[in-house]
Structure formats: C-alpha cells, structure tokens
Design an enzyme around this catalytic site. Structure first.
Site, PDB file in Angstrom:
ATOM      1  CG  ASN A   9      -1.717   1.240   1.389  1.00  0.00           C
ATOM      2  OD1 ASN A   9      -1.834   2.022   0.447  1.00  0.00           O
ATOM      3  ND2 ASN A   9      -2.289   1.439   2.570  1.00  0.00           N
ATOM      4  CD1 TRP A  10       3.453   1.172  -2.900  1.00  0.00           C
ATOM      5  CD2 TRP A  10       3.400   2.366  -4.799  1.00  0.00           C
ATOM      6  NE1 TRP A  10       4.150   0.472  -3.858  1.00  0.00           N
ATOM      7  CE2 TRP A  10       4.134   1.179  -5.033  1.00  0.00           C
ATOM      8  CE3 TRP A  10       3.233   3.267  -5.846  1.00  0.00           C
ATOM      9  CZ2 TRP A  10       4.703   0.879  -6.283  1.00  0.00           C
ATOM     10  CZ3 TRP A  10       3.794   2.968  -7.091  1.00  0.00           C
ATOM     11  CH2 TRP A  10       4.528   1.793  -7.302  1.00  0.00           C
ATOM     12  CE  LYS A  11       0.325   3.480   5.084  1.00  0.00           C
ATOM     13  NZ  LYS A  11      -0.047   3.637   6.472  1.00  0.00           N
ATOM     14  CG  HIS A  98      -6.065   1.372   4.927  1.00  0.00           C
ATOM     15  ND1 HIS A  98      -5.680   2.338   5.838  1.00  0.00           N
ATOM     16  CD2 HIS A  98      -4.985   0.573   4.731  1.00  0.00           C
ATOM     17  CE1 HIS A  98      -4.410   2.123   6.170  1.00  0.00           C
ATOM     18  NE2 HIS A  98      -3.962   1.061   5.516  1.00  0.00           N
ATOM     19  CD  GLU A 100      -3.367   5.193   6.809  1.00  0.00           C
ATOM     20  OE1 GLU A 100      -3.296   5.366   5.571  1.00  0.00           O
ATOM     21  OE2 GLU A 100      -2.440   4.698   7.480  1.00  0.00           O
ATOM     22  CD  GLU A 170      -3.505  -2.916   7.136  1.00  0.00           C
ATOM     23  OE1 GLU A 170      -2.379  -3.090   6.664  1.00  0.00           O
ATOM     24  OE2 GLU A 170      -4.181  -1.900   6.935  1.00  0.00           O
ATOM     25  N   GLY A 176       2.118   2.060  10.585  1.00  0.00           N
ATOM     26  CA  GLY A 176       2.997   3.222  10.456  1.00  0.00           C
ATOM     27  C   GLY A 176       3.646   3.651  11.754  1.00  0.00           C
ATOM     28  CB  SER A 215       5.162  -1.805  11.830  1.00  0.00           C
ATOM     29  OG  SER A 215       4.635  -0.516  12.065  1.00  0.00           O
ATOM     30  N   GLY A 236       2.758  -1.290   4.222  1.00  0.00           N
ATOM     31  CA  GLY A 236       2.727   0.136   3.887  1.00  0.00           C
ATOM     32  C   GLY A 236       4.123   0.659   3.623  1.00  0.00           C
ATOM     33  N   GLY A 237       4.719   1.281   4.631  1.00  0.00           N
ATOM     34  CA  GLY A 237       6.005   1.962   4.472  1.00  0.00           C
ATOM     35  C   GLY A 237       7.071   1.126   3.771  1.00  0.00           C
TER      36      GLY A 237
HETATM   37  C1  PEP Z   1      -0.786   0.007   5.730  1.00  0.00           C
HETATM   38  O1  PEP Z   1      -0.654   1.077   5.170  1.00  0.00           O
HETATM   39  O2  PEP Z   1      -1.778  -0.691   5.502  1.00  0.00           O
HETATM   40  C2  PEP Z   1       0.260  -0.436   6.656  1.00  0.00           C
HETATM   41  C3  PEP Z   1       0.149  -1.591   7.234  1.00  0.00           C
HETATM   42  O3  PEP Z   1       1.295   0.436   6.848  1.00  0.00           O
HETATM   43  P1  PEP Z   1       2.711   0.118   7.568  1.00  0.00           P
HETATM   44  O4  PEP Z   1       3.236  -1.162   6.981  1.00  0.00           O
HETATM   45  O5  PEP Z   1       3.577   1.293   7.228  1.00  0.00           O
HETATM   46  O6  PEP Z   1       2.450  -0.017   9.026  1.00  0.00           O
END
Ligand code: PEP
Length: 255
Positions: A9-11, A98, A100, A170, A176, A215, A236-237
């Site tokens: 997920n590049w957000k 998600h 967010e 999640e 994040g 994470s 994500g990151g």
């Molecule tokens: C996400 O954006 O769904 C996520 C899990 O982010 P991260 O891996 O950065 O925690």
C-alpha cells in the site's frame, strides 16, 4: 493450500519519477520462482494507476487501488472513482475499509460492505481491512471490534463474497508506528477471524487468505508469516523500498 500473498500500500506517496524507479527495482528483484510461490500486488494512488499499470507489464506484480466508490457509476459522484474505472485501467485488487479511510473519511462498516460488493460486481478482488485501535485493545474489545467489522460484511454481502475476497488484519496501533503485533497476537486474531467465517461456511474459512498488516518489515516478516493463519502481508512503508518489499515477498514465498 493457501498461496501466500503480499500487497504493498503506497498510501499518499510517490511521484511519476519515484514510481518508475520503484517499479524498475521490483522488475529487477522479483524473480519468477518467487512469484510462483507468492501472489504480489502494489496499490499506488489513483492518479498513478494507469502509469504504473504500463510499467508493471511483463512483471508478475499485479495492480491494486487503495479505495473505490461504493456506487457502480457512471454518475454524479464528484471526486470518486468507480470499481469499473479501476478495472478499466488494469487493477485486479482494491483495498476496502483501510483504517485511514475509516478514521479520516468516516467510513463505517455498512459503507465498507457496499464497497466490497461494488468491487466484486466488476470482477475486482477486494482486500477487506479490519483492525482495532489501541484504546479498543487496551479495553479488551479487540474481538468485539473485529467481529463487528467482519460480521457487517458477512451479513451485508454474504459469506460467498467474503470467500472471493482477501482479508487483512491491521491493528491500528501497528500501522505506520513501527510497533508490530507479535506473531502470537497476529495469530490469535487471525484464528478468531477464520472462526468467525467458519461459523458461516467452513470451506470458505479454510480457503480465504488472511494477511497481517502493521509495520511489517523484512526483519519481522518471516516470524509473522510462520503463523498458521497468517497467509501474507499488507505492507505500507516498507513497500516503498523495492529491496525491502521483495525481501518480504521472499519471506512469504518460503511459507
Ligand atoms: C498500511 O498502510 O496498511 C500499513 C500496514 O502500513 P505500515 O506497513 O507502514 O504499518
């Protein structure tokens, strides 16, 4: 039995140049044997989907979007993007619910269920995200929240629809933050989710893929993916770095 799956997920990150470099890195590092043992997708922001679709051609990496409109369209929904548009530009997957989106855009369980159905109706595979906040976990409400989020979709869309989806657990406190759920914590909730689905249909519960997100990094992926009900990751990151992301895919492929 369940093929591992890793989605990035590049957000709200990227630019045309940065995306081209990232996809080039994936193209170099994503070997055919890796891809044969693990499904892989990346989910860029809407505006870059068509570009990235072209860049991914000839790679085993599929394209996903980060959200969809719940209405089928076309229609008067300024600012929205329909599931059929996502399909049209080459998407195969779409994230729905998600945290967010739930947190910053007021998406409730009913809307998330409608988005999942809209995605399935055009042939996209939804990746349904669920997870509790830190306050909810600390208050002992994790199962209550997860049951509410999963049951809302089971009730509205049906267990067969969930069977055609991918689920991602999640925990909001792990997204994040650098604070990953322990493998045991992830397994405990994944087992709970599978049980929730099994209450409706045992076969579907046994075959649906449950990803862990929060994470995930190359350094912790292997121990998370070693858990019996963790079928891969939503990343994500770490998905913004080709080497790191491919190392996570390699960990899933060894499952
Ligand atoms: C996400 O954006 O769904 C996520 C899990 O982010 P991260 O891996 O950065 O925690």
């Amino acid at each position: 039995m369940r093929k591992p799956f890793v989605a990035g997920n590049w957000k709200m990150h990227g630019s045309r140049d940065a995306n081209a470099r990232l996809v080039q890195g994936l193209r170099t590092a994503m070997t055919a044997p890796l891809a044969s043992h693990c499904d892989v997708a990346v989910c860029p922001p809407f505006v870059y989907l068509a570009d990235v679709a072209v860049q991914l051609q000839g790679t085993p990496v599929a394209l996903g979007a980060q959200d969809t409109c719940a209405e089928p369209g076309p229609g008067a929904r300024t600012g929205e993007v329909s599931a059929s548009m996502l399909l049209d530009v080459g998407c195969r997957y779409v994230l729905v619910g998600h945290s967010e989106r739930r947190q910053f855009h007021g998406e409730d369980d009913g809307l998330v269920a409608r988005k999942l159905s809209a995605a399935l109706a055009v042939g996209l595979t939804p990746i349904l995200c669920v997870g509790e906040s830190l306050q909810e976990r600390d208050a002992g409400l994790t199962h209550h929240v997860i049951a509410r989020q999963v049951d809302a979709v089971l009730d509205a869309a049906g267990v067969a629809a969930v069977g055609r989806s991918v689920l991602a657990y999640e925990p909001v406190w792990a997204i994040g933050t650098g604070r990953t759920a322990s493998p045991e914590q992830a397994q405990e909730v994944h087992g709970f989710i599978r049980g929730r689905i099994a209450a409706r249909d045992g076969n579907i519960a046994g075959s649906v893929r449950l990803l862990y997100g929060g994470s995930v990094k190359a350094s912790n992926a292997r121990e998370l993916f070693a858990m019996p009900d963790v079928d891969g990751g939503l990343v994500g990151g770490a998905s913004l770095n080709a080497e790191e992301f491919v190392a996570i895919v390699a960990a899933a492929a060894r499952k």
